[in-house]
Enzyme design. Structure first.
Site, PDB file in Angstrom:
ATOM      1  N   CYS A   1       0.817  -1.209   0.000  1.00  0.00           N
ATOM      2  CA  CYS A   1       0.000   0.000   0.000  1.00  0.00           C
ATOM      3  C   CYS A   1       0.863   1.277   0.000  1.00  0.00           C
ATOM      4  O   CYS A   1       1.478   1.587  -0.995  1.00  0.00           O
ATOM      5  CB  CYS A   1      -0.936  -0.056   1.202  1.00  0.00           C
ATOM      6  SG  CYS A   1      -2.366   0.946   0.945  1.00  0.00           S
TER       7      CYS A   1
ATOM      8  N   ASP B   1      -0.415 -15.765  31.045  1.00  0.00           N
ATOM      9  CA  ASP B   1       0.868 -15.117  30.797  1.00  0.00           C
ATOM     10  C   ASP B   1       1.789 -15.208  32.013  1.00  0.00           C
ATOM     11  O   ASP B   1       2.957 -15.601  31.884  1.00  0.00           O
ATOM     12  CB  ASP B   1       0.663 -13.644  30.415  1.00  0.00           C
ATOM     13  CG  ASP B   1      -0.237 -13.491  29.203  1.00  0.00           C
ATOM     14  OD1 ASP B   1      -0.400 -14.485  28.471  1.00  0.00           O
ATOM     15  OD2 ASP B   1      -0.779 -12.395  28.996  1.00  0.00           O
ATOM     16  N   SER B   2       1.266 -14.847  33.191  1.00  0.00           N
ATOM     17  CA  SER B   2       2.146 -14.873  34.370  1.00  0.00           C
ATOM     18  C   SER B   2       2.568 -16.314  34.669  1.00  0.00           C
ATOM     19  O   SER B   2       3.710 -16.562  35.073  1.00  0.00           O
ATOM     20  CB  SER B   2       1.482 -14.226  35.584  1.00  0.00           C
ATOM     21  OG  SER B   2       0.324 -14.915  35.975  1.00  0.00           O
TER      22      SER B   2
ATOM     23  N   GLU C   1      -2.681  -8.946   4.437  1.00  0.00           N
ATOM     24  CA  GLU C   1      -2.687  -9.439   5.821  1.00  0.00           C
ATOM     25  C   GLU C   1      -4.078  -9.519   6.435  1.00  0.00           C
ATOM     26  O   GLU C   1      -4.255 -10.156   7.466  1.00  0.00           O
ATOM     27  CB  GLU C   1      -1.755  -8.584   6.687  1.00  0.00           C
ATOM     28  CG  GLU C   1      -2.184  -7.138   6.919  1.00  0.00           C
ATOM     29  CD  GLU C   1      -1.772  -6.184   5.799  1.00  0.00           C
ATOM     30  OE1 GLU C   1      -1.605  -6.631   4.649  1.00  0.00           O
ATOM     31  OE2 GLU C   1      -1.644  -4.975   6.070  1.00  0.00           O
TER      32      GLU C   1
ATOM     33  N   HIS D   1      -4.230  -4.936   0.948  1.00  0.00           N
ATOM     34  CA  HIS D   1      -3.723  -5.479   2.218  1.00  0.00           C
ATOM     35  C   HIS D   1      -3.859  -7.013   2.271  1.00  0.00           C
ATOM     36  O   HIS D   1      -4.915  -7.524   2.614  1.00  0.00           O
ATOM     37  CB  HIS D   1      -4.467  -4.850   3.402  1.00  0.00           C
ATOM     38  CG  HIS D   1      -4.077  -3.431   3.625  1.00  0.00           C
ATOM     39  ND1 HIS D   1      -2.964  -3.084   4.337  1.00  0.00           N
ATOM     40  CD2 HIS D   1      -4.623  -2.276   3.181  1.00  0.00           C
ATOM     41  CE1 HIS D   1      -2.850  -1.767   4.351  1.00  0.00           C
ATOM     42  NE2 HIS D   1      -3.842  -1.253   3.644  1.00  0.00           N
TER      43      HIS D   1
ATOM     44  N   SER E   1      -1.194 -14.575  38.923  1.00  0.00           N
ATOM     45  CA  SER E   1      -2.580 -14.118  39.000  1.00  0.00           C
ATOM     46  C   SER E   1      -3.544 -15.241  38.666  1.00  0.00           C
ATOM     47  O   SER E   1      -4.748 -15.078  38.777  1.00  0.00           O
ATOM     48  CB  SER E   1      -2.777 -12.994  37.998  1.00  0.00           C
ATOM     49  OG  SER E   1      -2.580 -13.507  36.687  1.00  0.00           O
ATOM     50  N   GLY E   2      -3.014 -16.363  38.203  1.00  0.00           N
ATOM     51  CA  GLY E   2      -3.900 -17.408  37.710  1.00  0.00           C
ATOM     52  C   GLY E   2      -4.103 -17.256  36.205  1.00  0.00           C
ATOM     53  O   GLY E   2      -4.732 -18.087  35.558  1.00  0.00           O
ATOM     54  N   GLY E   3      -3.550 -16.180  35.628  1.00  0.00           N
ATOM     55  CA  GLY E   3      -3.652 -15.978  34.182  1.00  0.00           C
ATOM     56  C   GLY E   3      -2.578 -16.767  33.448  1.00  0.00           C
ATOM     57  O   GLY E   3      -1.605 -17.220  34.064  1.00  0.00           O
TER      58      GLY E   3
END
Ligand code: XMP
Length: 504
Positions: free
Chosen positions: A76, A222-223, A166, A164, A218-220
């Protein structure tokens, strides 16, 4: 490691290009346009130049010296910039061409267009348009409106498209990117996030030679994954802390601790329910609630850090989109991290963020390889301040129990109906408005439970999930039957924007 660079000129789709490449098994990184070195490093086997919000006459320059150094795909704005600065021409227009268009392939033998039908749909988003190609280039595709929807100059390894590839609306966008990455750059497509675990662990071991590390779990996802990697690297020098704020979902603590146990992640549980409840007493203002919770969290963390000798590192589960949003990209918006902000400076801790290079789905893949159970990996996102932002009005232990029960019944209903994994985030909200109901022969006045389920990819935008009425009415029936003092259940059908996902 061999990689692709996506040079970011400020398009809203730049990060999506990185994702697409990685989905195709090619490790890719976003590079802001102003950080381009004069020479392309040897490990970079190809480059993609992104689109931009700007028009060619006023936008940022491309690193012209790179053309010819590596295979390049210009999208673009970049396709237009190269035309305008390479002996061609671009006409500026104030009418934006936005939306689907049909593209016709003119050079089916071009490696970029290999296997793509002669006519297909692409997604346009531009106002300028190329009126003359750069010197040496030939057109490879056109639409009804524009003659140079794509061009190339194979002698200089340059490929360009004005649409585009993508975005999902470009039907053969993925095939086109794959052609560029595999056939023109020579990537094998064999990169997998989970194959990096050993390297990550070795890097962490080297970066944390001595001293203790703390991580707020945190229980998430990622952590947890960040913690698992660091624990692998430094063993018992790692300390995980899980704070029970009293604002968790029903059964949450047990489920999370069971998951940690299943992967041998050591964690100290800190029971701080009373502390949070007494600080939140009488507080109804949403931002105030958040501040109080954040402050107590930091206090607890400081206390724990000071109790342990030689704590030097703070492990956080920051992921790639957070890094890009905080300033690595060009269209950056600063996002403050909710987790344990301010702590590293205060305690002079060194931040360790092993997931900085990874997207959420890649973190899931790492977690799966590290042995986390599927049920844990499928958990919906949950805000740091917990149920406090879903209890409108004052947060009391009684109201927490009421919401926990309603939330649990809603999630159980979704799970039984097979909808839990088909929605991005679902939860109940407690609304402190008394409405009338009948119980037996008497009138009763209870609070309202609002149910929310949204489809989203990153939480930045969201649309209500189209849950079947049978599922919603079953959830409402159970909540009204089993949770005392609730007289009404409603479903929130707001989109984000303008609403947010959480109610506070
Ligand atoms: P909103 O409500 O901003 O939510 O549309 C977007 C996503 O972020 C989560 N969220 C939070 N997460 N601390 C967090 O850690 C917070 O204060 C917070 N507020 C919202 C929300 O659950 C959703 O996934």
């Amino acid at each position: 490691m061999e990689k692709l660079w996506v040079v970011d000129f400020g398009s809203q789709y730049s990060l999506l290009l990185v994702r697409r490449a990685r989905e195709l098994g090619v490790y890719a990184e976003l590079l802001p346009w102003h950080s381009c070195p004069p020479e392309v490093p040897p490990e970079v086997r190809g480059v993609i130049f992104s689109g931009s919000y700007a028009s060619v006459s006023e936008g940022p320059p491309l690193p012209a010296s790179w053309i010819g150094q590596r295979p390049a795909l210009a999208i673009c704005y970049s396709a237009q910039w190269l035309a305008a600065h390479g002996g061609g021409a671009v006409a500026e227009s104030h009418a934006r061409e936005f939306g689907p268009a049909e593209v016709t392939v003119l050079e089916p033998d071009s490696p970029l267009w290999k296997g793509i039908p002669s006519r297909s749909q692409v997604w346009m988003s531009h106002s300028d348009t190329i009126t003359a190609l750069p010197k040496g280039a030939l057109p490879t595709a056109r639409t009804d409106k524009i003659p140079f929807a794509a061009y190339e100059d194979p002698a200089r390894q340059l490929y360009a498209v004005q649409f585009h590839p993508e975005v999902a609306h470009t039907t053969y966008g993925k095939a086109l990117l794959q052609n560029f990455l595999y056939h023109l750059c020579g990537f094998s497509g064999s990169w997998r996030p989970e194959d990096e675990i050993e390297t990550l662990v070795a890097e962490l071991r080297q970066a944390m030679p001595t001293g203790q590390a703390l991580c707020a779990l945190s229980g998430g996802i990622d952590s947890t994954v960040a913690a698992l990697l660091v624990h692998r690297a430094i063993g018992e020098r790692f300390h995980g802390l899980f704070v029970d704020t009293g604002l968790l979902r029903a059964e949450e603590k047990n489920q999370v601790l069971a998951a940690y146990k299943s992967v041998d992640l050591p964690v100290t549980v800190i029971e701080a329910q009373d502390r949070f409840f007494s600080a939140l007493k009488g507080v109804t203002e949403p931002e105030k609630k958040r501040q109080i919770i954040g402050r107590i969290f930091i206090e607890i963390f400081e206390e724990e850090a000071r109790q342990r000798p030689d704590v030097r590192y703070l492990v956080q589960g920051t992921i790639y989109p957070d890094v890009v949003e905080s300033g690595a990209g060009v269209s950056a918006k600063i996002k403050s991290h909710h987790n344990v902000g301010g702590l590293p400076d205060k305690l002079s801790l060194q931040l360790v963020e092993p997931l900085r290079r990874f997207f959420k789905d890649e973190v899931r893949a790492l977690g799966a390889r590290l042995g986390l159970p599927t049920s844990f990996l499928e958990r919906h996102p949950f805000p740091g301040p917990g149920l406090a932002v879903r209890i409108l009005g004052e947060v009391t232990p009684e109201r927490v129990v009421r919401l926990q029960k309603a939330d649990q019944l809603f999630l159980e209903t979704l799970q039984r109906a097979g909808w839990y994994t088909r929605t991005w985030q679902a939860f109940a909200v407690l609304v402190p408005q008394r409405t009338v109901g009948v119980s037996g022969d008497n009138r009763s006045y209870g609070e309202i439970i609002a149910l929310r389920a949204v489809d989203s990819t990153d939480g930045m935008t969201a649309a209500p999930t189209f849950l079947p009425y049978e599922v919603l009415t079953e959830a409402a029936r159970r909540i009204l039957a089993e949770v005392p003092d609730i007289t009404r259940v409603v479903y929130d059908i707001s989109t984000k924007p303008p609403a947010t996902i959480e109610w506070e």
